[in-house]
Design a protein around this motif. Structure first.
Motif, PDB file in Angstrom:
ATOM      1  N   GLN A   1       0.812  -1.227   0.000  1.00  0.00           N
ATOM      2  CA  GLN A   1       0.000   0.000   0.000  1.00  0.00           C
ATOM      3  C   GLN A   1       0.844   1.274   0.000  1.00  0.00           C
ATOM      4  N   VAL A   2       1.627   1.474   1.051  1.00  0.00           N
ATOM      5  CA  VAL A   2       2.387   2.716   1.202  1.00  0.00           C
ATOM      6  C   VAL A   2       3.818   2.376   1.585  1.00  0.00           C
ATOM      7  N   ALA A   3       4.775   3.207   1.118  1.00  0.00           N
ATOM      8  CA  ALA A   3       6.183   3.038   1.482  1.00  0.00           C
ATOM      9  C   ALA A   3       6.743   4.391   1.891  1.00  0.00           C
ATOM     10  N   TRP A   4       7.447   4.435   3.030  1.00  0.00           N
ATOM     11  CA  TRP A   4       8.080   5.667   3.513  1.00  0.00           C
ATOM     12  C   TRP A   4       9.593   5.475   3.554  1.00  0.00           C
ATOM     13  N   GLU A   5      10.342   6.462   3.173  1.00  0.00           N
ATOM     14  CA  GLU A   5      11.793   6.440   3.319  1.00  0.00           C
ATOM     15  C   GLU A   5      12.144   6.618   4.789  1.00  0.00           C
ATOM     16  N   LEU A   6      13.137   5.854   5.261  1.00  0.00           N
ATOM     17  CA  LEU A   6      13.532   5.957   6.668  1.00  0.00           C
ATOM     18  C   LEU A   6      14.108   7.346   6.976  1.00  0.00           C
ATOM     19  N   ARG A   7      14.707   7.975   5.949  1.00  0.00           N
ATOM     20  CA  ARG A   7      15.261   9.317   6.202  1.00  0.00           C
ATOM     21  C   ARG A   7      14.163  10.348   6.455  1.00  0.00           C
ATOM     22  N   ASP A   8      12.891  10.051   6.066  1.00  0.00           N
ATOM     23  CA  ASP A   8      11.779  10.957   6.340  1.00  0.00           C
ATOM     24  C   ASP A   8      11.215  10.770   7.733  1.00  0.00           C
ATOM     25  N   LEU A   9      11.652   9.718   8.445  1.00  0.00           N
ATOM     26  CA  LEU A   9      11.183   9.465   9.806  1.00  0.00           C
ATOM     27  C   LEU A   9      11.909  10.394  10.762  1.00  0.00           C
ATOM     28  N   THR A  10      11.162  11.167  11.523  1.00  0.00           N
ATOM     29  CA  THR A  10      11.767  12.124  12.470  1.00  0.00           C
ATOM     30  C   THR A  10      11.703  11.651  13.915  1.00  0.00           C
ATOM     31  N   GLU A  11      10.713  10.847  14.263  1.00  0.00           N
ATOM     32  CA  GLU A  11      10.576  10.466  15.667  1.00  0.00           C
ATOM     33  C   GLU A  11       9.834   9.147  15.761  1.00  0.00           C
ATOM     34  N   VAL A  12      10.290   8.291  16.753  1.00  0.00           N
ATOM     35  CA  VAL A  12       9.604   7.038  17.102  1.00  0.00           C
ATOM     36  C   VAL A  12       9.195   7.145  18.564  1.00  0.00           C
ATOM     37  N   ASP A  13       7.893   7.065  18.818  1.00  0.00           N
ATOM     38  CA  ASP A  13       7.369   7.224  20.182  1.00  0.00           C
ATOM     39  C   ASP A  13       6.774   5.891  20.607  1.00  0.00           C
ATOM     40  N   ALA A  14       7.433   5.244  21.645  1.00  0.00           N
ATOM     41  CA  ALA A  14       6.974   3.943  22.149  1.00  0.00           C
ATOM     42  C   ALA A  14       5.931   4.082  23.251  1.00  0.00           C
ATOM     43  N   LYS A  15       5.516   5.312  23.570  1.00  0.00           N
ATOM     44  CA  LYS A  15       4.446   5.617  24.524  1.00  0.00           C
ATOM     45  C   LYS A  15       4.852   5.420  25.978  1.00  0.00           C
ATOM     46  N   ASP A  16       5.495   4.291  26.327  1.00  0.00           N
ATOM     47  CA  ASP A  16       5.858   4.021  27.737  1.00  0.00           C
ATOM     48  C   ASP A  16       7.116   3.162  27.752  1.00  0.00           C
TER      49      ASP A  16
ATOM     50  N   LYS B   1      18.668   0.056  14.812  1.00  0.00           N
ATOM     51  CA  LYS B   1      19.926  -0.417  14.202  1.00  0.00           C
ATOM     52  C   LYS B   1      20.084   0.153  12.786  1.00  0.00           C
ATOM     53  N   LEU B   2      19.026   0.154  12.043  1.00  0.00           N
ATOM     54  CA  LEU B   2      19.117   0.724  10.682  1.00  0.00           C
ATOM     55  C   LEU B   2      19.436   2.219  10.745  1.00  0.00           C
ATOM     56  N   ASN B   3      18.888   2.897  11.753  1.00  0.00           N
ATOM     57  CA  ASN B   3      19.197   4.325  11.924  1.00  0.00           C
ATOM     58  C   ASN B   3      20.666   4.524  12.258  1.00  0.00           C
ATOM     59  N   GLN B   4      21.205   3.659  13.155  1.00  0.00           N
ATOM     60  CA  GLN B   4      22.602   3.771  13.541  1.00  0.00           C
ATOM     61  C   GLN B   4      23.527   3.496  12.352  1.00  0.00           C
ATOM     62  N   ARG B   5      23.129   2.598  11.513  1.00  0.00           N
ATOM     63  CA  ARG B   5      24.022   2.175  10.431  1.00  0.00           C
ATOM     64  C   ARG B   5      23.976   3.147   9.242  1.00  0.00           C
ATOM     65  N   TYR B   6      22.787   3.577   8.857  1.00  0.00           N
ATOM     66  CA  TYR B   6      22.653   4.323   7.605  1.00  0.00           C
ATOM     67  C   TYR B   6      22.354   5.814   7.786  1.00  0.00           C
ATOM     68  N   LEU B   7      21.680   6.171   8.881  1.00  0.00           N
ATOM     69  CA  LEU B   7      21.273   7.570   9.046  1.00  0.00           C
ATOM     70  C   LEU B   7      22.092   8.320  10.076  1.00  0.00           C
ATOM     71  N   ARG B   8      22.969   7.652  10.796  1.00  0.00           N
ATOM     72  CA  ARG B   8      23.849   8.283  11.783  1.00  0.00           C
ATOM     73  C   ARG B   8      23.052   9.047  12.845  1.00  0.00           C
ATOM     74  N   LYS B   9      22.080   8.336  13.417  1.00  0.00           N
ATOM     75  CA  LYS B   9      21.325   8.827  14.583  1.00  0.00           C
ATOM     76  C   LYS B   9      20.499  10.075  14.267  1.00  0.00           C
ATOM     77  N   LYS B  10      19.883  10.124  13.129  1.00  0.00           N
ATOM     78  CA  LYS B  10      19.014  11.266  12.800  1.00  0.00           C
ATOM     79  C   LYS B  10      17.624  11.125  13.390  1.00  0.00           C
ATOM     80  N   VAL B  11      17.165   9.887  13.629  1.00  0.00           N
ATOM     81  CA  VAL B  11      15.826   9.653  14.156  1.00  0.00           C
ATOM     82  C   VAL B  11      15.862   9.740  15.674  1.00  0.00           C
ATOM     83  N   GLU B  12      14.832  10.389  16.237  1.00  0.00           N
ATOM     84  CA  GLU B  12      14.738  10.544  17.689  1.00  0.00           C
ATOM     85  C   GLU B  12      13.804   9.471  18.239  1.00  0.00           C
TER      86      GLU B  12
END
Length: 900
Positions: free
Chosen positions: A67-82, A117-128
């Protein structure tokens, strides 16, 4: 979940050259549960692209749809709630926030760990990562144990580690492996034996390498000796470098001292240059030459050269005073002294300039007053071009005074207005006195005024008083109220002017007098127009009042300011700054020329009193001058003043029309003489002829058209009224003659706005002509008319025409008896009497006698034919005929007309 993962990898991601690393079963938070899968993937080709893909299972079959595909570089934040409690909800922030609920907390943790892990490897910690347990951001061994065996283990750690260790073989390595496997026949069938063989060969190679190293010991020793010699040489060189460094150290100290001295010298030079620049600035912009100072203190303000020198000096002084000082300059003593000097020069020069210009205004006013006697007998206003030319030399000095000494500038403005007001008032009043005297001599009535035994001052006083009584016109020597209908021989000579509003009869005034008044009035306006325009232009240039559009002065305040025309302009100084320059020009012009409107109204009242026809001339001339002034400048004083006077002229014109209508209503006719053409009908003709001449190509044609309509309606109504009251002259004759006269007048003048009234006049004239003819023709054959009227009445009652002769009153014998009473001679005699009677009824002016007589002939013949027809139908075979024929009738009418 493993089977789903393999199915997704096979059906969706492998065709797109992608590898599936992690998967989580989710649904959207807060909505009806519709499950889908979020997948973390990487591409197999470089550069590697990391994506988060949403996959949904199809409703119609057991297959999956991307259905939909997002680039990981467009991801700005991951919120696990708790971070402390197990919670399956989490948010992903792409271009907007997506809220998900995982099927289990373990799947959520595994998916978030993979994303980290993908953020650490390819994006150099850009995602919060927010509200995520620190344990998830490590290798997560515990999380892996909690996941069911074989389900997400490879995704969470194995696949990612394999991705880190994996190195793709190049082409040469692949070729070597293939060659080696071709040599060994069992490389594929027996992998353990092949591996053991490779291990033995590797050991043999290692031993050969060790032996080779031991055989090269001699060369190693030689190399070590060479290294020792090199080290000794290095020590020698270092010793020399140390000695050189000690020598350069002393040089460095000396160079540092020289550099410090150079910096101080450079700083001093920079400061001196800046000081010189400041001094040059002050000297150049705040120094006034001795010549300028001398011009300001002692310059001759009466000679052109002296004025030019003073202008240059004042401009230089203004530049020096307006210079923008730099920070700190105002604290310098020299600057303060120079500013004090400038203020003293400004004050002294402004006082000297003010006194000189005051004297110039006074002397010029006296010089102009002494020359008024030259124009006293001529209808001309003195020109002030010389005065304006002399004063315009000071225009730049006035601008300087306006910018530096506003109070003195306003005082000079008030002084100029005071002197010029008195000067113009004398000139304009004398000019209008000459105009009134010339107008008073243009008419016989005016000559009557001039010959009265009274002093000239009394005449002047009465003439000026006309302004106050312009709306209250008195009685006259001739009025339509006293008109009586005279005999036809003197009808034309005694007709009065319809426009007798000024109470002067038209017989007392001729066209030449009115034309002369028109020329005098035109000359008055032509003299005033350039005078006002020249003065307004001079004021704008001399006082530097540019007439740009007004900046919003309230109308009420402006009207009040303009109303105080006799007050000094300087008294309004406190309101100057709130008033636009255009309004100041208008206020000055109102003060200087306040008497123009009064004198114009007085002149208009005099002309209107002498002859109300003058209002037509004045309306046309005033309208033309107003139109011209508005084209030059709609907001000028001249345009405004002439517009106000035009209102008065238009009001007089309207009163004139109303008075005419009132005079028509008050007309009385004589009971002893025939009416003929009514005086207001001939008066309307005179008015229309004169008005058409005056209003040819005029701007106010619409006003005349409206007056035409009012007058013609009143004429029609009062003609009907007079005809109904007439005793001597039949009503139809009065209407026929007057409407014929009106129709002839309108047809000749061709007034477009009265075309409907022209047709109406023709219709009424024809209608009443026919009515008069029918009424008059009943008398010559009266008994015959009555006999046949009785016959027609019997036929109308139902008696057959051929049986009428059996009626006793209408028998053949009775018919012959009636016919015998009207032989040809009697008929001719009766027609002759009728002609004389008609001649007495009709007036000579319209010359309608022959027209009426011809109409009567036609009507008589028509009646004769009607009688003959009735005899033929009602008395057939009786042989009864009239004693005369149609040919006889024609001869009777012709001979009667010729005999008279």
């Amino acid at each position: 979940m493993t089977a789903i993962k393999h199915a997704l990898q096979r059906d969706i991601f492998t065709p797109n050259d992608e590898r599936l690393l992690s998967i989580v079963n989710v649904c959207k938070a807060g909505k009806k549960k519709k499950n889908c899968f979020l997948c973390a993937t990487v591409t197999t080709e470089r550069p590697v692209q990391v994506k988060v893909v949403k996959v949904k299972k199809s409703d119609k079959g057991d297959f999956y749809k991307r259905q939909v595909a997002w680039e990981l570089r467009d991801l700005t934040e991951v919120d696990a709630k708790d971070a402390n409690k197990e919670n399956p909800e989490f948010d992903l922030h792409f271009e907007k926030v997506y809220k998900w609920v995982a099927s289990s907390t373990a799947e959520k943790n595994s998916f978030i760990s993979c994303i980290w892990k993908l953020n650490q490897r390819y994006l150099r910690k850009k995602v919060e990562f927010v509200n995520v347990s620190p344990q998830l951001l490590e290798e997560l061994p515990k999380a892996e144990e909690s996941v069911p065996s074989g389900e997400n283990q490879s995704v969470a750690g194995g696949d990612e580690d394999a991705l880190d260790d994996y190195q793709e073989l190049n082409a040469r390595e692949e070729q070597d492996i293939e060659n080696m496997m071709e040599v060994c026949e069992y490389a594929i069938s027996n992998a353990e034996a092949f591996a053991e063989k490779l291990s033995r060969e590797l050991q043999v190679l290692d031993g050969a390498n060790i032996q080779s190293i031991m055989a090269s010991e001699k060369q190693v020793n030689i190399l070590m000796q060479l290294l020792d010699e090199a080290l000794a040489e290095v020590d020698t060189i270092e010793g020399k470098l140390s000695s050189y460094e000690e020598m350069l150290q002393s040089v460095k100290e000396q160079m540092d001292q020289i550099s410090q001295s150079n910096r101080l010298i450079q700083l001093s030079s920079t400061n001196n240059l800046r000081l010189l620049d400041e001094i040059n600035f002050l000297v150049n912009y705040m120094d006034l030459s001795k010549g300028h100072i001398r011009a300001l203190q002692e310059g001759d303000l009466s000679s052109p050269k002296g004025i030019e020198a003073c202008i240059n000096a004042s401009e230089a002084l203004l530049q020096c005073m307006n210079v923008a000082l730099r920070p700190g300059h105002d604290k310098l003593l020299a600057v303060k002294q120079q500013q004090h000097l400038f203020n003293e020069l400004r004050d002294s020069f402004s006082r000297r300039l003010t006194n000189h210009l005051n004297n110039v205004f006074v002397h010029q006013g006296h010089d102009q007053s002494s020359s008024l006697s030259q124009h006293s007998a001529e209808l001309m206003l003195p020109k002030h071009n010389v005065l304006h030319r002399d004063l315009l030399r000071y225009a730049k000095l006035m601008e300087w005074l306006k910018n530096t000494q506003r109070e003195k500038y306003e005082g000079l403005t008030g002084t100029y207005v005071d002197y010029m007001t008195r000067l113009y008032e004398r000139e304009i009043k004398d000019f209008f006195e000459v105009a009134k005297m010339k107008i008073a001599g243009t008419s016989k009535e005016g000559k009557k005024f001039a010959t009265l035994p009274r002093k000239e001052s009394a005449l002047k006083q009465e003439t000026e008083s006309l302004h106050g009584s312009s709306g209250k016109l008195t009685g006259s020597t001739s009025s339509l109220n006293k008109l009586t209908v005279q005999g036809s021989s003197s009808r034309r000579s005694q007709s009065s002017s319809l426009l007798d509003m000024g109470n002067m009869s038209a017989s007392d005034l001729d066209v030449a007098d009115r034309t002369k008044f028109d020329k005098i009035f035109e000359q008055v306006l032509s003299e005033l127009e350039p005078l006002c325009l020249a003065e307004q232009d001079f004021i704008s240039k001399f006082f530097k009042l540019q007439q740009h559009p007004s900046q919003g002065v309230p109308q009420g305040e402006m009207s009040e300011a303009e109303g105080t025309v006799h007050s000094r302009l300087s008294s309004a100084g406190e309101h100057r700054h709130s008033m636009s320059e255009k309004d100041m020009v208008r206020l000055m012009m109102n003060n200087i020329f306040h008497c123009i409107e009064v004198e114009l109204n007085s002149l208009i009242a005099l002309g209107d009193k002498m002859d109300s026809f003058h209002s037509l001339y004045m309306l046309v001339k005033m309208s033309h001058h107003v139109w011209t002034a508005e084209n030059v400048d709609p907001a000028s004083y001249l345009s405004t003043t002439l517009g106000n006077v035009l209102v008065t002229v238009k009001r007089n014109f309207d009163k004139c029309i109303s008075s005419q209508i009132r005079q028509m209503e008050e007309v009385k006719i004589s009971k002893k003489s025939k009416v003929g053409i009514l005086p207001f009908v001939t008066g309307f003709e005179e008015f229309a002829e004169l008005a058409e001449t005056i209003f040819r190509n005029a701007e106010r044609r619409g006003d005349l058209d409206k007056a035409y309509v009012k007058l013609i309606r009143a004429v029609y109504m009062n003609v009907e009224k007079v005809a109904s009251e007439s005793l001597k002259t039949p009503r139809d004759v009065v209407l026929m003659e007057n409407f014929h006269h009106i129709f002839s007048t309108l047809s000749r003048l061709k007034i477009s706005c009265l075309e409907t009234e022209r047709r109406e006049a023709k219709h009424k004239y024809t209608e009443h002509l026919q009515a008069y003819v029918i009424t008059s023709l009943g008398q010559p054959l009266e008994k015959l008319n009555h006999f046949f009227e009785g016959v027609e009445a019997r036929v109308a009652q139902g008696v057959r025409e051929e049986e009428v002769s059996y009626q006793l009153a209408f028998s053949k014998q009775e018919l012959r008896k009636v016919i015998k009473e009207y032989p040809g001679k009697e008929v001719k005699k009766g027609l002759d009497n009728l002609y004389k009677k008609v001649d007495k009824h009709l007036c000579e002016e319209e010359n309608l006698l022959q027209v009426v007589w011809h109409s009567m002939q036609d009507e008589f013949i028509r009646q004769y034919k009607h009688f003959v027809g009735l005899i033929g139908r009602c008395y057939p075979g009786s042989g009864i005929t009239m004693d005369f024929t149609i040919q006889d009738i024609l001869e009777y009418f012709s001979s009667i007309a010729q005999s008279h």
